[in-house]
Design an enzyme around this catalytic site. Structure first.
Site, mmCIF file in Angstrom:
data_model
loop_
_atom_site.group_PDB
_atom_site.id
_atom_site.type_symbol
_atom_site.label_atom_id
_atom_site.label_comp_id
_atom_site.label_asym_id
_atom_site.label_seq_id
_atom_site.Cartn_x
_atom_site.Cartn_y
_atom_site.Cartn_z
ATOM 1 N N HIS A 231 0.824 -1.204 0.000
ATOM 2 C CA HIS A 231 0.000 0.000 0.000
ATOM 3 C C HIS A 231 0.870 1.270 0.000
ATOM 4 O O HIS A 231 0.647 2.201 -0.775
ATOM 5 C CB HIS A 231 -0.895 -0.038 1.239
ATOM 6 C CG HIS A 231 -1.984 0.970 1.236
ATOM 7 N ND1 HIS A 231 -3.302 0.637 1.097
ATOM 8 C CD2 HIS A 231 -1.942 2.311 1.354
ATOM 9 C CE1 HIS A 231 -4.036 1.734 1.115
ATOM 10 N NE2 HIS A 231 -3.237 2.772 1.287
ATOM 11 N N GLU A 235 1.353 3.737 -3.440
ATOM 12 C CA GLU A 235 0.974 5.143 -3.332
ATOM 13 C C GLU A 235 2.131 6.074 -3.704
ATOM 14 O O GLU A 235 1.959 7.030 -4.463
ATOM 15 C CB GLU A 235 0.515 5.417 -1.891
ATOM 16 C CG GLU A 235 -0.149 6.742 -1.693
ATOM 17 C CD GLU A 235 -1.376 6.919 -2.554
ATOM 18 O OE1 GLU A 235 -2.110 5.926 -2.775
ATOM 19 O OE2 GLU A 235 -1.606 8.048 -3.016
ATOM 20 N N LYS A 238 2.819 5.853 -7.521
ATOM 21 C CA LYS A 238 1.828 6.573 -8.335
ATOM 22 C C LYS A 238 2.141 8.065 -8.345
ATOM 23 O O LYS A 238 2.101 8.710 -9.398
ATOM 24 C CB LYS A 238 0.411 6.337 -7.784
ATOM 25 C CG LYS A 238 -0.171 4.997 -8.173
ATOM 26 C CD LYS A 238 -1.653 4.893 -7.806
ATOM 27 C CE LYS A 238 -1.893 5.048 -6.331
ATOM 28 N NZ LYS A 238 -3.291 4.923 -5.943
ATOM 29 N N ASN A 239 2.455 8.591 -7.178
ATOM 30 C CA ASN A 239 2.785 10.019 -7.096
ATOM 31 C C ASN A 239 4.047 10.355 -7.863
ATOM 32 O O ASN A 239 4.110 11.361 -8.580
ATOM 33 C CB ASN A 239 2.939 10.435 -5.636
ATOM 34 C CG ASN A 239 1.605 10.686 -4.964
ATOM 35 O OD1 ASN A 239 0.903 11.637 -5.299
ATOM 36 N ND2 ASN A 239 1.228 9.822 -4.054
HETATM 37 C C1 W6P Z 1 6.184 14.519 -6.314
HETATM 38 C C2 W6P Z 1 5.163 14.662 -5.220
HETATM 39 C C3 W6P Z 1 5.313 13.351 -4.508
HETATM 40 C C4 W6P Z 1 4.659 12.843 -3.411
HETATM 41 C C5 W6P Z 1 4.997 11.578 -2.958
HETATM 42 C C6 W6P Z 1 5.970 10.826 -3.589
HETATM 43 C C7 W6P Z 1 6.620 11.330 -4.702
HETATM 44 C C8 W6P Z 1 6.280 12.595 -5.171
HETATM 45 N N1 W6P Z 1 6.802 13.298 -6.249
HETATM 46 O O1 W6P Z 1 6.425 15.363 -7.166
#
Ligand code: W6P
Length: 399
Positions: A231, A235, A238-239
């Site tokens: 999980h 997450e 994906k970000n």
């Molecule tokens: C980004 C914003 C973010 C949040 C969490 C993990 C990776 C990333 N990269 O630009």
């Protein structure tokens, strides 16, 4: 005996925090009867303390139908568990108890979505004050952390001592005593990549390195909950992917997408997973917002795990994914941090305990600090570090 009475009774006890070591040992050596005797008290204690805590939410929020629904589920489940309090632990009673746990798990499946709905009902019916927003964020962190812990305890019982089978024969219930992190990380990456390609037609690749600092020739494994790690990583990936693709597009770059690099390092104390992207980063002014539950911006509450969409699924924005992932990391005494270089990229750090008996459950306990949080009208976002005594403490396991 009224429900309020039962709540008051159980809520006076602090939860008994376990360690990963004890959970693993118990799965190997314990039995259904011991588990029954522990859980018939421990689960009500954890449910009741959250019911008490719900009572501190802004009164107008408590009147919202969806919030009442969730509150009702907690009451029903507490009542059901309480009915076992004085029963002799015969085979039949234990079987009924196990079934009750499965029912409870099903009943509470959509708690996150339903509370999100409740928040929208609240914000649709009037202005949300800043201190109310802050109290709600504080509450949700504690509430979801408690929920993660309750569900794990229930899974351990039904999968170790009930009819349910673990996902893999080598697992002990919901826990993998030898969780090979590299496998879970790759799995999460591939699934995020699949979503990313479905949405953007391209996706960055993975550059993975592992360093076992204590035993250089051994694969890295720890006792952990594979689904929690999945999980968290899914997450973060994906970000990172969304940022990488959108930044490359915004730069009109025709170069190959920069890979997402992951380092997994196991040392004596910490197991660190470092995820690095070159997706342009986020400015500091937005940095503290990424761990906020932002129900108001979510178009419709969409289930966190299963997607009933047709058509392309947008890669998650900053919804509930990151704050809940951080709770998963913190639950066994780990953490998650995100640091960004605006205009360049983002580094995410997931810290887990490398040693089983240091991985103790991190549980919200009701103390004065917590109470003061709800009674004060200050804005606490800036000191959102829950480790600074704002109500979180690790409860040392008994014995
Ligand atoms: C980004 C914003 C973010 C949040 C969490 C993990 C990776 C990333 N990269 O630009």
């Amino acid at each position: 005996q009224s429900l309020a009475h039962i709540v008051d009774h159980y809520a006076q006890y602090p939860p008994t925090g376990l360690t990963m070591k004890r959970i693993v040992e118990f799965a190997r050596e314990g039995d259904a009867q011991q588990s029954f005797l522990f859980l018939r008290n421990e689960l009500p204690v954890r449910l009741a303390s959250m019911m008490k805590e719900m009572g501190h939410l802004p009164p107008r929020l408590l009147k919202m139908p969806s919030v009442k629904t969730v509150n009702g589920w907690y009451g029903t489940s507490l009542f059901e568990l309480h009915s076992f309090k004085h029963l002799k632990p015969t085979g039949e009673i234990i079987k009924k108890f196990t079934e009750t746990l499965q029912n409870i798990r099903r009943r509470h499946k959509s708690v996150v979505e339903t509370l999100a709905q409740g928040y929208m009902e609240f914000s649709d019916s009037g202005k949300v004050k800043e201190y109310e927003e802050s109290q709600i964020q504080y509450f949700l962190n504690r509430f979801y952390l408690s929920r993660i812990s309750i569900r794990l305890l229930m899974y351990q019982h039904t999968m170790c001592f009930g009819e349910e089978v673990p996902e893999h024969p080598s697992h002990l219930g919901f826990v993998d005593p030898n969780c090979f992190l590299e496998d879970t990380v790759k799995d999460a990456f591939e699934n995020a990549q699949f979503l990313c390609e479905g949405y953007y037609l391209v996706a960055p690749s993975l550059r993975l390195r592992t360093i076992n600092a204590t035993n250089p020739d051994e694969l890295i494994s720890i006792a952990y909950v594979p689904s929690h790690l999945y999980h968290i990583m899914f997450e973060l990936f994906k970000n990172a992917m969304r940022a990488t693709v959108e930044y490359a597009e915004s730069q009109k770059s025709s170069n190959k997408l920069p890979p997402i690099t992951v380092n997994i390092v196991k040392a004596k104390e910490d197991l660190t997973i470092h995820i690095s992207d070159r997706g342009g980063g986020i400015p500091r002014s937005k940095a503290d917002k990424i761990f906020r539950y932002m129900y108001s911006t979510a178009p419709r509450p969409v289930s966190l795990t299963d997607s009933q969409h047709s058509g392309p699924i947008p890669l998650a924005g900053f919804g509930y994914g990151l704050p809940i992932s951080r709770l998963y990391a913190r639950y066994f005494n780990g953490d998650m941090q995100i640091h960004s270089i605006d205009g360049y990229g983002t580094d995410a750090y997931v810290y887990l305990q490398a040693v089983e008996d240091q991985a103790s459950e991190w549980l919200p306990i009701c103390n004065r600090a917590a109470y003061e949080y709800y009674s004060s009208r200050k804005k606490y976002f800036a000191c959102g570090n829950m480790r600074l005594g704002l109500g979180y403490q690790t409860v040392k396991p008994a014995g």
